[in-house]
Write an enzyme that holds these catalytic residues in place. Sequence first.
Site, PDB file in Angstrom:
ATOM      1  N   ASP A 107      -4.693  -1.773  -5.560  1.00 19.76           N
ATOM      2  CA  ASP A 107      -3.505  -1.398  -4.722  1.00 19.76           C
ATOM      3  C   ASP A 107      -2.624  -2.400  -4.944  1.00 19.76           C
ATOM      4  OD1 ASP A 107      -2.249   0.162  -2.751  1.00 19.76           O
ATOM      5  OD2 ASP A 107      -3.263  -0.546  -1.150  1.00 19.76           O
ATOM      6  N   LYS A 135      -2.508   1.749  -8.523  1.00 18.86           N
ATOM      7  CA  LYS A 135      -1.173   2.233  -7.666  1.00 18.86           C
ATOM      8  C   LYS A 135      -0.156   1.330  -8.235  1.00 18.86           C
ATOM      9  CE  LYS A 135      -3.228   3.834  -3.229  1.00 18.86           C
ATOM     10  NZ  LYS A 135      -3.303   3.524  -1.880  1.00 18.86           N
TER      11      LYS A 135
HETATM   12  P1  5GP Z   1      -5.776  -4.248  -2.993  1.00 14.87           P
HETATM   13  O1  5GP Z   1      -6.392  -5.858  -2.698  1.00 14.87           O
HETATM   14  O2  5GP Z   1      -5.581  -4.163  -4.446  1.00 14.87           O
HETATM   15  O3  5GP Z   1      -4.673  -4.013  -2.118  1.00 14.87           O
HETATM   16  O4  5GP Z   1      -6.975  -3.400  -2.527  1.00 14.87           O
HETATM   17  C1  5GP Z   1      -8.455  -3.621  -2.217  1.00 14.87           C
HETATM   18  C2  5GP Z   1      -9.148  -2.572  -1.846  1.00 14.87           C
HETATM   19  O5  5GP Z   1      -8.605  -1.670  -0.787  1.00 14.87           O
HETATM   20  C3  5GP Z   1      -9.426  -1.533  -2.962  1.00 14.87           C
HETATM   21  O6  5GP Z   1     -10.747  -1.973  -3.637  1.00 14.87           O
HETATM   22  C4  5GP Z   1      -9.959  -0.271  -2.100  1.00 14.87           C
HETATM   23  O7  5GP Z   1     -11.316  -0.678  -1.699  1.00 14.87           O
HETATM   24  C5  5GP Z   1      -9.103  -0.533  -0.897  1.00 14.87           C
HETATM   25  N1  5GP Z   1      -8.008   0.740  -1.033  1.00 14.87           N
HETATM   26  C6  5GP Z   1      -6.900   0.215  -1.539  1.00 14.87           C
HETATM   27  N2  5GP Z   1      -5.991   1.350  -1.499  1.00 14.87           N
HETATM   28  C7  5GP Z   1      -6.830   2.320  -0.944  1.00 14.87           C
HETATM   29  C8  5GP Z   1      -6.805   3.660  -0.806  1.00 14.87           C
HETATM   30  O8  5GP Z   1      -5.790   4.781  -1.116  1.00 14.87           O
HETATM   31  N3  5GP Z   1      -7.678   4.440  -0.088  1.00 14.87           N
HETATM   32  C9  5GP Z   1      -8.896   3.800   0.084  1.00 14.87           C
HETATM   33  N4  5GP Z   1      -9.805   4.539   0.872  1.00 14.87           N
HETATM   34  N5  5GP Z   1      -9.271   2.454  -0.022  1.00 14.87           N
HETATM   35  C10 5GP Z   1      -8.032   1.594  -0.686  1.00 14.87           C
END
Ligand code: 5GP
Length: 180
Positions: A107, A135
Site C-alpha cells: 500500500d 496500489k
Molecule cells: P503498507 O506498509 O505498504 O502501507 O501496508 C502494509 C500492510 O497494510 C499490508 O501488508 C496489509 O496487510 C495492510 N493493508 C494495506 N492496504 C490494505 C487494504 O486495502 N486492505 C487490507 N485489509 N489491508 C491492507
Amino acid sequence: MEKLVRLNDLTFRLFKSESEIQSAVRSVAGKINDDYIGKRPLLIPILNGSFMFAADLLKELKLDCELSFVKAVSYDGAHSTGNLATLIGLNQNIEGRHVIIVEDIVDTGHTLSKILPALQEQNPASLKVASLLLKPLALQAELAVDYVGMEIPNEFIVGYGLDYNGLGRNLRDIYQVVPE
Ligand code: 5GP
Ligand code: MG
C-alpha cells in the site's frame, strides 16, 4: 445480482473473483519458476495477510523452495516520528540465500521499506518482493516490487487473507469497500 458482504459496520462489493486471483497467482509463480531455476529460493511471507497467497503460490512453484513465515510488528517509536516496523519469527540464517518476501498487498510501502534494509544487512544472495496486490497511487516509499499479481486503485479491500477488523480473511474473492 451484485455480490455484497457485510463485515462489522461496513459493506463490501465483489472486486476480484477467485478465478482472477488464481490467474494472478499463476502469473507470479510462472515468473519465479523462470527466474530461480537451480537457486532454491527461501520464501518469507509476512503474516497474517499473506497466508492464503503464500499457500496458493507455493502450490504453483515447480522448483525446490523453502518457506519461513514471519510477522511484521509495528510500534510507535517513542523518540521518532512515524511507525517503526520490525520482523519477528525469522529463525533462519538468510546469508547467501535467495530470499523472496511474500506480501498480500503493498500500500504505502512503509512496512517493506523498514524491513528490507534490515534483511539486506544479513547479506542474502538476493532479495526480492512478490506481492499479490499493489496500489501504485498509494505508494510513498521508494521501493521496487519485483513480482506483482495485480495493480489496484487506492481503495480498502478485504478477502483472500486480508481483513477488516479481523474479519473477511476466509473469503475466496477480494471485495472493495462500498462508501456509505
Ligand atoms: P503498507 O506498509 O505498504 O502501507 O501496508 C502494509 C500492510 O497494510 C499490508 O501488508 C496489509 O496487510 C495492510 N493493508 C494495506 N492496504 C490494505 C487494504 O486495502 N486492505 C487490507 N485489509 N489491508 C491492507
Ligand atoms: Mg501484509
